[in-house]
Design an enzyme around this catalytic site. Sequence first.
Site, PDB file in Angstrom:
ATOM      1  N   CYS A  92       0.814  -1.219   0.000  1.00  0.00           N
ATOM      2  CA  CYS A  92       0.000   0.000   0.000  1.00  0.00           C
ATOM      3  C   CYS A  92       0.855   1.281   0.000  1.00  0.00           C
ATOM      4  CB  CYS A  92      -1.009  -0.050   1.136  1.00  0.00           C
ATOM      5  SG  CYS A  92      -2.431   0.990   0.757  1.00  0.00           S
ATOM      6  N   HIS A 194      -3.468  -5.786   2.517  1.00  0.00           N
ATOM      7  CA  HIS A 194      -3.114  -5.929   3.927  1.00  0.00           C
ATOM      8  C   HIS A 194      -3.686  -7.254   4.421  1.00  0.00           C
ATOM      9  CE1 HIS A 194      -2.102  -1.651   4.087  1.00  0.00           C
ATOM     10  NE2 HIS A 194      -3.285  -1.351   3.607  1.00  0.00           N
TER      11      HIS A 194
HETATM   12  N1  GLN Z   1      -2.004   6.952   1.775  1.00  0.00           N
HETATM   13  C1  GLN Z   1      -2.134   5.976   0.777  1.00  0.00           C
HETATM   14  C2  GLN Z   1      -3.500   5.953   0.078  1.00  0.00           C
HETATM   15  O1  GLN Z   1      -4.493   6.251   0.699  1.00  0.00           O
HETATM   16  C3  GLN Z   1      -1.769   4.627   1.360  1.00  0.00           C
HETATM   17  C4  GLN Z   1      -2.790   4.062   2.322  1.00  0.00           C
HETATM   18  C5  GLN Z   1      -2.333   2.766   2.976  1.00  0.00           C
HETATM   19  O2  GLN Z   1      -1.166   2.546   3.153  1.00  0.00           O
HETATM   20  N2  GLN Z   1      -3.266   1.936   3.367  1.00  0.00           N
HETATM   21  O3  GLN Z   1      -3.569   5.641  -1.086  1.00  0.00           O
END
Ligand code: GLN
Length: 252
Positions: A92, A194
Amino acid sequence: MSGPLRIAVVYPDLLGTYGDGGNGLILARRAEWRGHEVELLQAPSDGALPGADIYCLGGGEDGPQVRAARTLHDDGMLARRVAEGAVVLAVCAGYQIVGRSYPDARGDRHEGIGLLDISTVNGSGPRAVGEVVAETVEGAPRLPTLTGFENHGGHTTLAESAVPLARVTAGVGNGDGSGTEGALAGRVLGTYLHGPVLARNPALADLLLGWALDLGDLPPLDDGAALELRQERLGGVAGQARRRFRPRRRVH
Ligand code: GLN
């Protein structure tokens, strides 16, 4: 490889929001259970990044994500070790920052560290939140159905030299309209999943370990608990889809 297998969890103080640090632990245990000596390193952002064989980057919030990318760039170790053959699992926010560019909370563009030929922009629709199911595609290593959850606003587009990891059958994934999820180039693998992703997908953990240990097939482990978790999660998504698409009763 001489000496212990070194696994580094990169900047858990910045990229630790979603529990992806568990990926490092899973890799360490799966290697130890097969008799390999392992050093699991937590690498906070206020120190130099240690040399390692596998680096795990996790998800994070928009602000810490920018700090993590800058610190990794200035440190230089990650790019150096990748050039020497180290394995990277980037999830992510971690996935976005190992690419060429990504947005901050306001949508301003920031440079990534360029290990994957991908770029991310803020999507115009709602944030992608929920379960993802995906099947690996041709050109990527073949793995059992991937399961995980996503929570991101960024949409990621792959350029020619990055291969998609999978095609989503539920959820959003890369979100650029291609229907794909994740990307890989050499031994750098990025994903929006995740879970931690390696807890839900032990075959993916073994793929990364195989790369790092320069081994093909690894001896099987008792994955009963992981399989139960997979079944529960995949069954939940299938149930949701059935409920969503149930034809409405006609009222006379
Ligand atoms: N900030 C990033 C997004 O919203 C990553 C989010 C995350 O790591 N879950 O795309």
